[in-house]
Design a protein around this motif. Structure first.
Motif, PDB file in Angstrom:
ATOM      1  N   ARG A 235     -36.609   6.420 -21.773  1.00  0.00           N
ATOM      2  CA  ARG A 235     -37.970   6.057 -22.183  1.00  0.00           C
ATOM      3  C   ARG A 235     -37.941   5.093 -23.371  1.00  0.00           C
ATOM      4  O   ARG A 235     -38.688   4.104 -23.397  1.00  0.00           O
ATOM      5  CB  ARG A 235     -38.752   7.316 -22.528  1.00  0.00           C
ATOM      6  CG  ARG A 235     -40.243   7.084 -22.756  1.00  0.00           C
ATOM      7  CD  ARG A 235     -40.946   8.380 -23.091  1.00  0.00           C
ATOM      8  NE  ARG A 235     -42.388   8.229 -23.109  1.00  0.00           N
ATOM      9  CZ  ARG A 235     -43.079   7.674 -24.105  1.00  0.00           C
ATOM     10  NH1 ARG A 235     -42.438   7.208 -25.161  1.00  0.00           N
ATOM     11  NH2 ARG A 235     -44.396   7.558 -24.017  1.00  0.00           N
TER      12      ARG A 235
ATOM     13  N   MET B 269     -39.256   1.122 -23.525  1.00  0.00           N
ATOM     14  CA  MET B 269     -40.241   0.653 -24.519  1.00  0.00           C
ATOM     15  C   MET B 269     -39.658  -0.470 -25.367  1.00  0.00           C
ATOM     16  O   MET B 269     -40.359  -1.447 -25.695  1.00  0.00           O
ATOM     17  CB  MET B 269     -40.677   1.817 -25.394  1.00  0.00           C
ATOM     18  CG  MET B 269     -41.525   2.852 -24.673  1.00  0.00           C
ATOM     19  SD  MET B 269     -43.103   2.192 -24.098  1.00  0.00           S
ATOM     20  CE  MET B 269     -43.890   1.828 -25.668  1.00  0.00           C
TER      21      MET B 269
ATOM     22  N   ALA C  99     -46.379  -0.906 -23.729  1.00  0.00           N
ATOM     23  CA  ALA C  99     -46.215  -0.274 -22.414  1.00  0.00           C
ATOM     24  C   ALA C  99     -46.847  -1.088 -21.305  1.00  0.00           C
ATOM     25  O   ALA C  99     -46.468  -0.943 -20.137  1.00  0.00           O
ATOM     26  CB  ALA C  99     -46.805   1.135 -22.434  1.00  0.00           C
TER      27      ALA C  99
ATOM     28  N   PRO D 185     -43.992   4.563 -19.085  1.00  0.00           N
ATOM     29  CA  PRO D 185     -42.739   4.878 -19.796  1.00  0.00           C
ATOM     30  C   PRO D 185     -42.075   6.163 -19.309  1.00  0.00           C
ATOM     31  O   PRO D 185     -40.847   6.241 -19.245  1.00  0.00           O
ATOM     32  CB  PRO D 185     -43.192   4.985 -21.257  1.00  0.00           C
ATOM     33  CG  PRO D 185     -44.423   4.142 -21.333  1.00  0.00           C
ATOM     34  CD  PRO D 185     -45.098   4.288 -20.018  1.00  0.00           C
TER      35      PRO D 185
ATOM     36  N   ARG E 276     -37.720  -3.977 -18.626  1.00  0.00           N
ATOM     37  CA  ARG E 276     -39.166  -3.890 -18.411  1.00  0.00           C
ATOM     38  C   ARG E 276     -39.582  -4.210 -16.975  1.00  0.00           C
ATOM     39  O   ARG E 276     -40.672  -3.869 -16.554  1.00  0.00           O
ATOM     40  CB  ARG E 276     -39.885  -4.848 -19.372  1.00  0.00           C
ATOM     41  CG  ARG E 276     -39.583  -6.304 -19.165  1.00  0.00           C
ATOM     42  CD  ARG E 276     -40.236  -7.155 -20.254  1.00  0.00           C
ATOM     43  NE  ARG E 276     -40.010  -8.579 -20.031  1.00  0.00           N
ATOM     44  CZ  ARG E 276     -40.780  -9.343 -19.262  1.00  0.00           C
ATOM     45  NH1 ARG E 276     -41.813  -8.824 -18.639  1.00  0.00           N
ATOM     46  NH2 ARG E 276     -40.509 -10.626 -19.128  1.00  0.00           N
TER      47      ARG E 276
END
Length: 487
Positions: free
Chosen positions: A22, A26, A33, A40, A183
């Motif tokens: 997580r 981030m 987010a 996340p 991401r």
């Protein structure tokens, strides 16, 4: 490392992976987010899944295969002169496992060192094991001792290999998943795919369980029919098993047992179906909410009573009452154990199965069908007979089928209420028995699974399975035929 500590280690690593996954997601999005493909938490869950799922699957398979492989290896070093047949080898291996477990326990408690456990002498090992409460079924001789030492060594090596493989697999899943996180990583898709696989696995458990049950019974039934003629089993009217070792003296005809099973089940259904169905109609269509809220839970209490209690009720109350009030005065019998006794008590037990399910099905009929019937001028009773019951008939058939299957598989009520006499008779006040009762009796006590007197239990069980399957097919045909009128 024990399986418990392996599970704890995997859980800790999965928790750490969830936090790290997580945070890395981030960080790759600069703390925003909205820049991530998935929420996340999906990134953390993805790491946890890849850590736990492969490791747990391998651990489960290892726990199943390890004892089988070790016992096979150890059994191969046992001299043929140490046992006479497969049964004697199984008893010998049971002693081997106990001695091996005793050696491990002695080492754990300090009664023996690891070297002493490896070099233990048979002359004093029995006494050393007795000091820590390990019982051995026979004298510890050299063969058992050597096999136990070999078993212990192989088991220790397998435990070490299991620990190494599981931890490496969990760490590999951790490193592989964390290294892929950024991401743009589609973590949600991976998690949802894992959940989908879990749901598919859960949905196939019933199918695999049924397949396993059928296969296990089928193989033993085939062994039975290799030793006993199928024609005599299916068409003989005599049930007279013999465990006296006289060879072919047993007569194992299923017809008396099948007759008793169907006779008792028929009486039970004649009691439970009308009462249960009428109770369901009254509770759903006529009773007010206050009475329904009181009566339905009280009716369902019958389903929670243990069958042994019903059996005692049949033995102590119903049986003597039927004998003294009906059977003896009419000259139909003098026994408190009878088909009628078991059928009546079993019918009482089945009432909630029929009433509760039928009530739920009737309540599920759309209110628009009731309103349309009333709008055409039908009375409440006409609406129930011509609209509600036909519309709910598929569910009612399912409830009756459930009750029939429950009646066919009942044992305790039959044992205490109907006796154990295998006969074909139309007198409902005579003692008879069922297939399930004889399955229990054939598998009770010292059993030799190479004899037809024991293997017949599997043939009886497979026969019951086929009968139940036939009931399901018949119910499905009825449901489809009547459902076409409303679709």
């Amino acid at each position: 490392m024990s399986p418990l500590w392996l599970l704890v280690s995997i859980a800790v690593l999965a928790l750490i992976g969830a936090v790290i996954g997580r945070r890395k997601a981030m960080a790759s999005a600069g703390g925003d987010a909205r820049e991530l493909h998935s929420l996340p938490n999906y990134y953390g869950a993805n790491v946890a899944l890849l850590v736990t799922a492969p490791a747990l699957l391998v651990l489960a398979a290892w726990m199943i295969l390890q004892p089988m492989l070790i016992e096979g290896r150890v059994a191969s070093i046992v001299p043929d002169a140490a046992y006479q047949d497969a049964g004697a080898l199984n008893l010998l291996m049971a002693d081997v496992r106990r001695v091996a477990g005793g050696l491990d326990l002695a080492v754990a408690q300090g009664a023996l060192t690891a070297q002493e456990a490896h070099d233990a002498e048979a002359t004093d090992l029995r006494a050393r094991l007795a000091e820590i409460g390990v019982a051995v079924g026979s004298e510890v001789d050299t063969v058992i001792l050597e096999a136990a030492q070999r078993y212990r060594v192989l088991d220790s090596r397998a435990d070490l290999a299991r620990t190494v493989v599981i931890l490496i697999l969990a760490l590999a899943g951790f490193i592989f998943t964390v290294s892929r996180i950024d991401r743009t990583y589609r973590a949600r898709n991976s998690v949802e795919l894992a959940v989908l696989v879990l749901l598919i696995g859960a949905s196939t458990i019933a199918i695999l369980t049924t397949f396993g049950i059928v296969m296990s019974m089928l193989f033993e039934t085939m062994n039975f029919f290799r030793q006993y003629p199928a024609s005599e089993f299916f068409f003989s009217t005599t049930w007279d098993p013999s465990f006296s070792g006289r060879g072919g003296a047993s007569e194992l005809g299923i017809l008396p047992l099948l007759w008793g099973t169907l006779y008792i089940s028929l009486i039970a259904l004649l009691v439970s179906v009308p009462i249960g169905l009428f109770a369901a109609i009254y509770l759903s269509e006529y009773a007010d909410k206050r009475f329904r809220g009181f009566a339905k839970p009280l009716l369902e209490v019958l389903a929670g009573i243990p069958t042994i209690v019903y059996g005692l009720f049949a033995l102590i109350t119903v049986g003597p009452l039927l004998r003294d009030a009906i059977a003896s005065p009419l000259g139909l019998g003098n026994s408190a154990s009878s088909v009628m006794t078991a059928g009546l008590v079993m019918g009482i037990m089945l009432i909630p199965f029929v009433s509760s399910l039928s009530d739920d099905i009737i309540n599920a009929v759309p209110q628009a069908m009731r309103d349309g019937s009333y709008g055409l001028g039908a009375t409440q009773s006409e609406t129930i007979r011509q609209v509600i019951v036909p519309a709910a008939l598929p569910g009612i058939v399912g409830a009756i089928l459930l009750a029939a299957s429950r009646a066919i598989g009942e044992t305790m009520i039959v044992v205490l209420g109907a006796g154990a006499a295998a006969r074909i008779d139309v007198n409902p006040f005579e003692a008879m028995t069922t297939v399930t009762v004889k399955i229990v009796s054939q598998l009770t006590g010292d059993t030799d699974f190479s004899s037809p007197e024991t293997l017949v239990a599997f043939a009886l069980g497979l026969t019951l399975f086929v009968i139940t399957l036939g009931l399901n097919v018949l119910a499905l045909y009825i449901v489809r035929r009547y459902r076409e009128q409303y679709e």
